[in-house]
Design an enzyme around this catalytic site. Structure first.
Site, PDB file in Angstrom:
ATOM      1  N   GLU A 110      12.999  36.368  -9.140  1.00  0.00           N
ATOM      2  CA  GLU A 110      12.623  37.559  -9.825  1.00  0.00           C
ATOM      3  C   GLU A 110      13.844  38.448  -9.905  1.00  0.00           C
ATOM      4  O   GLU A 110      14.139  39.007 -10.909  1.00  0.00           O
ATOM      5  CB  GLU A 110      11.339  38.167  -9.758  1.00  0.00           C
ATOM      6  CG  GLU A 110      10.076  37.204 -10.022  1.00  0.00           C
ATOM      7  CD  GLU A 110       8.914  37.763  -9.439  1.00  0.00           C
ATOM      8  OE1 GLU A 110       7.791  36.922 -10.041  1.00  0.00           O
ATOM      9  OE2 GLU A 110       8.724  38.495  -8.569  1.00  0.00           O
ATOM     10  N   LYS A 145      -1.373  34.288  -1.583  1.00  0.00           N
ATOM     11  CA  LYS A 145      -0.514  34.009  -2.877  1.00  0.00           C
ATOM     12  C   LYS A 145       0.930  34.192  -2.757  1.00  0.00           C
ATOM     13  O   LYS A 145       1.214  35.526  -1.971  1.00  0.00           O
ATOM     14  CB  LYS A 145      -0.912  34.969  -4.199  1.00  0.00           C
ATOM     15  CG  LYS A 145      -0.249  34.491  -5.564  1.00  0.00           C
ATOM     16  CD  LYS A 145      -0.838  35.377  -6.546  1.00  0.00           C
ATOM     17  CE  LYS A 145      -0.575  35.159  -8.001  1.00  0.00           C
ATOM     18  NZ  LYS A 145       1.152  35.353  -8.080  1.00  0.00           N
TER      19      LYS A 145
END
Length: 468
Positions: free
Chosen positions: A334, A327
């Site tokens: 962010e 992942k």
């Protein structure tokens, strides 16, 4: 050898660390304000060094301070302006609202450094030292005009040397991606819903323009800082200040910084109000808003990458999960949006501080400049990181872009002028019900719709729909 020494000020004796260049007034502030345990930004310290350097030179020229003293002060103050003694500026951000503690910190550090340069021990009494912190280093000045002057200098230099180049580089990177992605056609989105096709390059061109406008906003912010309050002394009247002192010191500061600083047109406005800093942070807030929008779009375009939009592939910077192998998260987006959130909070702080100046002096200046400089540093750093570790490595997923264009219901938009709005709406509803694409349904109904295959191909040409 003792770890402390005795220093004196107008209130009496104080024990200070033996090797500290500061004196009694600074030590009182250290003891009075154990609040954040965070000193003022180094930019403010350097700005103070520059002010004291210029003040010494002009005081010597005007005959207000003896030449042997001004020579010492200039050398010591120049060292402060270069960041050589920042460790000797321990006063907390949350201090006296005028910044008096920081001004005295600068006066004491410079005076004691003058003693060292002259070969006099800083353990010596004040009378034995060659330079007095108030009478000599602070000659013709007040905390009330030097601190806001330092605010303008520190913010101006941070904008010029940090934020401006970072945004200019990010703009170029986005412009390069706009050119690279010009031929990549994708579906547009409004209300987070499918709209008509656009070029991926058009989207990135929009982002590049946002940053270009952010560069313009930095220039506007710098312009708001050009007027310096120096020379107003305590309340703006210029008491105890030679009339030629401020303009000549400010000319020196402008020369050293290569920023066109000038003397304030009205010293009462310059000291009582901090509207210029509110204006500066308003520009920073807008820049943060732009970066938030860009970073948010980028992470949404790269979301998935297989089970969401996935029209671009973001560079992998680090593992995204401690439990899900493989992942990768949009961490640079962010970080950028978190910086923007912090800047939005600083906007509230700066606005509150600016609105609460009372009569001839604003007493929220230390926290105000801390918020402004923090926003500049954060925006500068995150713009550079987002550029280098995200934007420059973005790759277009052309297959996914083409797939979503074909599957979009909004392709019927270009058919409406050809077959009519109601038949086009019917096709869209059938597409939802059957799962077939608009093109597939139209090909099945060419005769009923009264169009040819060629007309259908022309109407559903995504490049034509996207334009330029």
């Amino acid at each position: 050898m003792s770890d402390t020494r005795i220093e004196r000020d107008s209130m009496g004796e104080m024990s200070v660390p033996a090797k500290a260049l500061y004196g009694a007034s600074t030590q009182r502030a250290v003891l009075n304000f154990p609040i954040s345990h965070r000193p003022l930004d180094e930019g403010m310290v350097k700005a103070y060094g520059l002010i004291k350097w210029g003040a010494a030179r002009i005081n010597g020229k005007l005959g207000h301070v003896a030449k042997e003293k001004t020579d010492l002060i200039e050398k010591a103050a120049e060292e402060v302006s270069l960041g050589q003694h920042t460790a000797h500026f321990p006063v907390d951000v949350y201090q006296t609202g005028s910044g008096t503690s920081t001004n005295m910190n600068a006066n004491e550090v410079i005076a004691n450094r003058c003693a060292e340069i002259a070969g006099v021990s800083i353990d010596a009494s004040r009378d034995e030292k060659p330079v007095h912190p108030n009478d000599d280093v602070n000659q013709g000045q007040s905390s009330n005009d030097t601190f806001p002057t330092a605010m303008h200098i520190a913010a101006g230099l941070a904008l010029k040397e940090e934020l401006l180049p970072a945004l200019e580089h990010l703009q170029k990177s986005l412009e390069a991606k706009a050119s690279e992605f010009h031929d990549v056609l994708k579906i547009g989105r409004t209300h987070l819903m499918d709209a008509t096709p656009v070029r991926l390059g058009q989207e990135f061109g929009g982002y590049a323009r946002q940053v270009e406008l952010s560069v313009d906003r930095v220039h506007k912010a710098m312009k708001a800082l050009y007027e310096l309050p120096l020379g107003g002394t305590a309340v703006g009247s210029g008491l105890n200040c030679h009339p030629d002192f401020p303009s000549q010191v400010i000319a020196f500061i402008a020369e050293q910084t290569e920023i066109p600083f000038v003397e304030a047109k009205n010293h009462f406005e310059a000291q009582a109000a901090k509207d210029s800093l509110v204006e500066v942070h308003g520009q920073l807030n807008t820049i943060a808003s732009s970066l938030f929008k860009i970073a948010n779009d980028v992470r949404l375009l790269g979301s998935g990458p297989r089970c969401a939009i996935g029209e671009i592939n973001l560079p992998a910077t680090q593992p995204g999960s401690s439990i899900m192998p493989g992942k990768v998260n949009p961490v640079m987006s962010e970080a950028t949006t978190m910086v923007a959130a912090r800047v939005f909070g600083n906007q509230t702080t700066v606005t509150t501080c600016g609105a609460n100046g009372h009569f001839e002096l604003n007493v929220f200046m230390p926290v105000m400049i801390e918020a402004v400089l923090e926003s500049i540093h954060l925006l500068s750093n995150v713009a550079g990181a987002f550029d280098e570790k995200c934007v420059q490595g973005i790759v277009a997923n052309k297959d996914r872009c083409n797939e979503l264009i074909e599957y979009s219901l909004s392709m019927v938009t270009s058919l409406a002028p050809v077959i009519g709005y109601d038949p086009a709406s019917k096709i869209a509803k059938e597409s939802v019900a059957t799962g077939k694409t608009v093109r597939e349904l139209c090909q099945e109904q060419l005769e009923e719709l009264g169009i040819t295959e060629e007309q259908l191909t022309t109407a559903l040409d995504a490049a034509t729909m996207a334009g330029g």
